[in-house]
Scaffold this motif. Structure first.
Motif, PDB file in Angstrom:
ATOM      1  N   VAL A 150     -59.664   2.402 -19.065  1.00 48.32           N
ATOM      2  CA  VAL A 150     -59.183   0.854 -19.348  1.00 48.32           C
ATOM      3  C   VAL A 150     -57.710   0.776 -18.795  1.00 48.32           C
ATOM      4  O   VAL A 150     -57.350   0.056 -18.039  1.00 48.32           O
ATOM      5  CB  VAL A 150     -59.501   0.313 -20.671  1.00 48.32           C
ATOM      6  CG1 VAL A 150     -58.792  -1.118 -20.737  1.00 48.32           C
ATOM      7  CG2 VAL A 150     -61.107   0.124 -20.643  1.00 48.32           C
ATOM      8  N   CYS A 151     -56.893   1.545 -19.584  1.00 43.76           N
ATOM      9  CA  CYS A 151     -55.227   1.674 -19.311  1.00 43.76           C
ATOM     10  C   CYS A 151     -55.036   1.939 -18.037  1.00 43.76           C
ATOM     11  O   CYS A 151     -54.031   1.514 -17.424  1.00 43.76           O
ATOM     12  CB  CYS A 151     -54.780   2.441 -20.577  1.00 43.76           C
ATOM     13  SG  CYS A 151     -54.590   1.654 -22.172  1.00 43.76           S
ATOM     14  N   THR A 152     -55.641   2.847 -17.377  1.00 44.13           N
ATOM     15  CA  THR A 152     -55.380   3.501 -15.968  1.00 44.13           C
ATOM     16  C   THR A 152     -55.691   2.226 -14.861  1.00 44.13           C
ATOM     17  O   THR A 152     -54.947   1.869 -14.197  1.00 44.13           O
ATOM     18  CB  THR A 152     -56.519   4.609 -15.761  1.00 44.13           C
ATOM     19  OG1 THR A 152     -56.139   5.479 -16.226  1.00 44.13           O
ATOM     20  CG2 THR A 152     -56.177   5.030 -13.951  1.00 44.13           C
ATOM     21  N   VAL A 212     -52.796   5.847 -26.960  1.00 44.57           N
ATOM     22  CA  VAL A 212     -53.715   4.837 -27.919  1.00 44.57           C
ATOM     23  C   VAL A 212     -54.825   5.265 -28.376  1.00 44.57           C
ATOM     24  O   VAL A 212     -55.277   5.101 -29.525  1.00 44.57           O
ATOM     25  CB  VAL A 212     -53.749   3.563 -27.104  1.00 44.57           C
ATOM     26  CG1 VAL A 212     -54.871   2.491 -27.636  1.00 44.57           C
ATOM     27  CG2 VAL A 212     -52.432   2.802 -26.897  1.00 44.57           C
ATOM     28  N   VAL A 260     -50.505   6.042 -21.345  1.00 43.11           N
ATOM     29  CA  VAL A 260     -50.680   5.134 -22.503  1.00 43.11           C
ATOM     30  C   VAL A 260     -52.046   5.054 -23.274  1.00 43.11           C
ATOM     31  O   VAL A 260     -52.235   4.841 -24.244  1.00 43.11           O
ATOM     32  CB  VAL A 260     -50.154   3.693 -21.922  1.00 43.11           C
ATOM     33  CG1 VAL A 260     -50.637   2.635 -22.840  1.00 43.11           C
ATOM     34  CG2 VAL A 260     -48.906   3.580 -21.755  1.00 43.11           C
ATOM     35  N   GLY A 261     -53.086   5.264 -22.269  1.00 43.27           N
ATOM     36  CA  GLY A 261     -54.407   5.413 -22.709  1.00 43.27           C
ATOM     37  C   GLY A 261     -54.806   6.465 -23.720  1.00 43.27           C
ATOM     38  O   GLY A 261     -55.486   6.363 -24.513  1.00 43.27           O
ATOM     39  N   MET A 313     -60.155   4.418 -23.613  1.00 42.88           N
ATOM     40  CA  MET A 313     -58.851   3.922 -23.466  1.00 42.88           C
ATOM     41  C   MET A 313     -58.234   4.353 -22.242  1.00 42.88           C
ATOM     42  O   MET A 313     -57.374   3.588 -21.551  1.00 42.88           O
ATOM     43  CB  MET A 313     -58.075   4.217 -24.836  1.00 42.88           C
ATOM     44  CG  MET A 313     -58.732   3.630 -26.056  1.00 42.88           C
ATOM     45  SD  MET A 313     -58.777   1.541 -25.954  1.00 42.88           S
ATOM     46  CE  MET A 313     -56.945   1.274 -25.680  1.00 42.88           C
ATOM     47  N   VAL A 314     -58.468   5.693 -21.734  1.00 45.20           N
ATOM     48  CA  VAL A 314     -57.816   6.020 -20.757  1.00 45.20           C
ATOM     49  C   VAL A 314     -58.212   5.385 -19.410  1.00 45.20           C
ATOM     50  O   VAL A 314     -57.477   5.007 -18.404  1.00 45.20           O
ATOM     51  CB  VAL A 314     -58.164   7.507 -20.503  1.00 45.20           C
ATOM     52  CG1 VAL A 314     -57.567   7.945 -19.276  1.00 45.20           C
ATOM     53  CG2 VAL A 314     -57.050   8.538 -21.394  1.00 45.20           C
ATOM     54  N   GLY A 353     -50.297   4.227 -16.946  1.00 44.31           N
ATOM     55  CA  GLY A 353     -51.689   3.565 -17.732  1.00 44.31           C
ATOM     56  C   GLY A 353     -52.380   4.630 -18.352  1.00 44.31           C
ATOM     57  O   GLY A 353     -52.932   4.759 -19.586  1.00 44.31           O
ATOM     58  N   LEU A 360     -55.715  -1.091 -15.677  1.00 45.03           N
ATOM     59  CA  LEU A 360     -54.501  -1.936 -16.066  1.00 45.03           C
ATOM     60  C   LEU A 360     -53.268  -1.475 -15.267  1.00 45.03           C
ATOM     61  O   LEU A 360     -52.444  -2.540 -14.749  1.00 45.03           O
ATOM     62  CB  LEU A 360     -54.472  -2.267 -17.529  1.00 45.03           C
ATOM     63  CG  LEU A 360     -55.732  -2.963 -17.996  1.00 45.03           C
ATOM     64  CD1 LEU A 360     -55.349  -3.177 -19.516  1.00 45.03           C
ATOM     65  CD2 LEU A 360     -55.837  -4.434 -17.416  1.00 45.03           C
ATOM     66  N   GLY A 361     -53.044  -0.311 -15.365  1.00 44.43           N
ATOM     67  CA  GLY A 361     -51.702   0.386 -14.871  1.00 44.43           C
ATOM     68  C   GLY A 361     -51.611   0.009 -13.312  1.00 44.43           C
ATOM     69  O   GLY A 361     -50.779   0.069 -12.671  1.00 44.43           O
TER      70      GLY A 361
END
Length: 140
Positions: free
Chosen positions: A86-88, A64, A60-61, A83-84, A57, A90-91
């Motif tokens: 949030v994606c972490t 993105v 990906v962050g 973004m890092v 995640g 979610l991951g």
């Protein structure tokens, strides 16, 4: 007024809510010798999946966040960091869900096997007494 002071430690504090009982594990003792029925399953390491999901995640962050265009309101670093994070999160959640699904699959695929119970001291060829330290023991 009362002349005796009331101390809070003198009275037990009542617990709020119902008490939860701990689940008791039933463990079948191993037979002295012979064969024994056991359940075999391959369970996933849940924390490894959660950690891997968080790392993926974060990657990906970063991708993105860096691929987006610049903004007059926010710097590129602020957008990437957001973004890092949030994606972490979610991951981490996705990794936990995948691990739990794989755990349920492993429970469904569990099978009964017959094992041979062997006394571990029978193959001791060094002649060391059973209660003494073994040659591979680091305390020896």
């Amino acid at each position: 007024m009362s002349s005796t002071p009331s101390s809070p430690s003198a009275r037990p504090s009542p617990r709020k809510g119902p008490r939860r009982r701990r689940r008791q594990r039933t463990v079948a003792p191993l037979a002295a010798s012979g064969s024994q029925q056991m359940t075999l399953r391959r369970a996933p390491n849940i924390w490894a999946f959660v950690l891997l999901g968080g790392v993926l995640g974060a990657v990906v962050g970063v991708l993105v966040g860096l691929s987006g265009g610049g903004s007059a309101q926010f710097t590129q670093g602020a957008v990437t960091l957001f973004m890092v994070s949030v994606c972490t999160v979610l991951g981490l959640g996705a990794g936990a869900v995948v691990a739990l699904v794989l755990d349920r699959v492993s429970v469904a695929r569990a099978r009964a096997v017959t094992t041979e119970v062997v006394d571990g001291d029978e193959d001791d060829s060094a002649g060391a007494p059973a209660d003494g330290p073994r040659p591979t023991d680091p305390r020896a």
